[in-house]
Scaffold this motif. Structure first.
Motif, mmCIF file in Angstrom:
data_model
loop_
_atom_site.group_PDB
_atom_site.id
_atom_site.type_symbol
_atom_site.label_atom_id
_atom_site.label_comp_id
_atom_site.label_asym_id
_atom_site.label_seq_id
_atom_site.Cartn_x
_atom_site.Cartn_y
_atom_site.Cartn_z
ATOM 1 N N UNK A 129 0.877 -1.151 -0.027
ATOM 2 C CA UNK A 129 -0.024 -0.119 0.058
ATOM 3 C C UNK A 129 0.958 1.142 -0.096
ATOM 4 N N UNK A 130 1.842 1.307 0.775
ATOM 5 C CA UNK A 130 2.851 2.442 1.024
ATOM 6 C C UNK A 130 3.371 2.509 -0.438
ATOM 7 N N UNK A 131 3.978 1.583 -1.074
ATOM 8 C CA UNK A 131 4.291 1.556 -2.289
ATOM 9 C C UNK A 131 3.633 2.280 -3.495
ATOM 10 N N UNK A 132 2.245 1.684 -3.303
ATOM 11 C CA UNK A 132 1.272 2.167 -4.211
ATOM 12 C C UNK A 132 0.992 3.900 -3.887
ATOM 13 N N UNK A 133 1.207 4.026 -2.719
ATOM 14 C CA UNK A 133 0.832 5.514 -2.590
ATOM 15 C C UNK A 133 1.937 6.430 -3.142
ATOM 16 N N UNK A 134 3.209 5.684 -2.869
ATOM 17 C CA UNK A 134 4.311 6.422 -3.370
ATOM 18 C C UNK A 134 4.192 6.584 -5.007
ATOM 19 N N UNK A 135 4.079 5.479 -5.649
ATOM 20 C CA UNK A 135 3.910 5.344 -7.281
ATOM 21 C C UNK A 135 3.021 6.520 -7.471
ATOM 22 N N UNK A 136 1.873 6.669 -6.631
ATOM 23 C CA UNK A 136 0.644 7.433 -7.079
ATOM 24 C C UNK A 136 1.486 9.044 -6.958
ATOM 25 N N UNK A 137 1.927 9.162 -5.908
ATOM 26 C CA UNK A 137 2.691 10.708 -5.954
ATOM 27 C C UNK A 137 3.394 10.997 -6.891
ATOM 28 N N UNK A 138 4.288 9.974 -7.232
ATOM 29 C CA UNK A 138 5.531 9.984 -8.216
ATOM 30 C C UNK A 138 4.696 10.409 -9.543
ATOM 31 N N UNK A 139 3.832 9.803 -9.848
ATOM 32 C CA UNK A 139 3.004 10.320 -11.169
ATOM 33 C C UNK A 139 2.039 11.407 -10.730
ATOM 34 N N UNK A 140 1.894 11.957 -9.710
ATOM 35 C CA UNK A 140 1.005 12.890 -9.530
ATOM 36 C C UNK A 140 -0.324 12.633 -10.057
ATOM 37 N N UNK A 141 -0.787 11.449 -9.802
ATOM 38 C CA UNK A 141 -1.905 11.138 -10.165
ATOM 39 C C UNK A 141 -3.041 11.714 -9.232
ATOM 40 N N UNK A 142 -4.257 12.071 -9.514
ATOM 41 C CA UNK A 142 -5.001 12.545 -8.676
ATOM 42 C C UNK A 142 -6.271 11.504 -8.328
ATOM 43 N N UNK A 143 -6.424 10.579 -9.051
ATOM 44 C CA UNK A 143 -7.652 9.439 -8.671
ATOM 45 C C UNK A 143 -7.610 8.989 -7.368
ATOM 46 N N UNK A 144 -8.662 9.058 -6.737
ATOM 47 C CA UNK A 144 -8.905 8.520 -5.326
ATOM 48 C C UNK A 144 -8.394 7.042 -5.160
ATOM 49 N N UNK A 145 -7.985 6.521 -4.376
ATOM 50 C CA UNK A 145 -7.980 5.183 -4.035
ATOM 51 C C UNK A 145 -9.474 4.726 -3.711
ATOM 52 N N UNK A 146 -9.704 3.448 -3.940
ATOM 53 C CA UNK A 146 -11.247 2.883 -3.868
ATOM 54 C C UNK A 146 -11.513 2.908 -2.512
ATOM 55 N N UNK A 147 -10.469 2.866 -1.368
ATOM 56 C CA UNK A 147 -10.511 2.678 -0.227
ATOM 57 C C UNK A 147 -10.726 3.981 0.807
#
Ligand code: SAH
Length: 255
Positions: free
Chosen positions: A163-181
């Motif tokens: 989950x931590x890795x996924x958050x990091x990747x998301x920030x890295x790509x500056x994604x704005x989509x919310x996680x489903x949780x």
């Protein structure tokens, strides 16, 4: 999130298992340990087995019933080495790690372990939203208590790291989509509130005569299983309490 994960050991007979469980927890980054009515309080032997995790042991909270240990939790998962007569919603260890990681972001979550000799009682298992079994050798499926704590804590950690890795990747790509949780609002009710609903349900059904106090049968068990599966949110629980209150009133007026 890991601080929200509570390991609950019910009525443990050998305090060395408590020490080993504390060590298992700390290696996986967990520190909240609750002992329900331990037969033997942690002593020097427990400390020796806790090794570098004596802080987890020292901070362990001791309570007298499982209900006290979990009443402020939003999710409770009970562990069992074997399937019981009453089927309950099941998670596998990986699914358990995932669910705890998701909900542990919002409120305390508990993973409950039973007695070395006989596991958790049916009443204790019925306080849980889910059960989890480590799919061990069917001919010999009962792990040592602390090893079961290690295995399931590891799965929580694996999910936490993913989950931590996924958050990091998301920030890295500056994604704005919310996680489903993450929807900001806590959907589920805490055990304490749901327990009040069950008490009300039982008393209302005693009022109508649907439940006979002398011969209650397993209606409440089935009701618990149903609502623990449905996991009503705050508004739904309020509506259900309203329905029960109207039943109480109708019964009272008919007398
Ligand atoms: N004889 C008991 C087993 C107790 S083992 C019984 O039949 O229930 C002590 C505790 O370790 C269990 O209550 C459970 O919390 C945990 N445990 C042991 N083996 C497990 C398994 N395969 N899956 C999940 N939990 C297990």
């Amino acid at each position: 999130m890991l601080d929200n994960v509570r390991i609950v050991l019910v009525n443990t007979s050998d305090c060395r298992n408590i020490g080993s469980a504390a060590r298992a927890m700390k290696t996986m980054g967990l520190k909240s340990l609750v002992l329900v009515d331990p037969k033997e309080m942690p002593n020097g032997q427990a400390q020796a087995l806790a090794a570098g995790a004596t802080d987890v042991l020292a901070n362990a909270k001791v309570v007298s019933t499982m209900k006290e240990a979990i009443e402020d939790c939003g999710l409770v998962v009970g562990t069992s080495a074997r399937s019981r007569t009453l089927p309950w919603p099941m998670l596998d260890p990986r699914g358990c790690g995932k669910q705890m990681t998701i909900e542990g972001k919002e409120y305390p979550v508990a993973l409950v372990f039973g007695r070395e000799s006989s596991g958790l009682t049916n009443d204790e298992l019925q306080l849980c939203h889910y059960h989890v079994a480590i799919p061990a050798n069917p001919e010999y499926s009962s792990l040592n208590l602390a090893m079961a704590v290690q295995t399931l804590s590891y799965e929580i950690r694996m999910n936490f790291l993913e989950d931590e890795q996924a958050q990091y990747n998301k920030q890295d790509k500056s994604e704005t989509t919310d996680s489903d949780v993450e929807d900001g609002e806590s959907k589920y009710q805490l055990v304490e509130e749901t327990e009040r609903f069950y008490d009300h349900f039982e008393s209302a059904m005693q009022g109508t005569g649907f439940i006979q106090p002398k011969h209650p049968g397993i209606i409440m068990t089935k009701v618990r299983r149903l609502f623990n599966r449905a996991r009503p949110d705050g508004k739904e629980l309020k509506m259900l309490r309203g329905i029960l209150a109207s039943v109480d009133k109708a019964v009272k007026n008919s007398k």
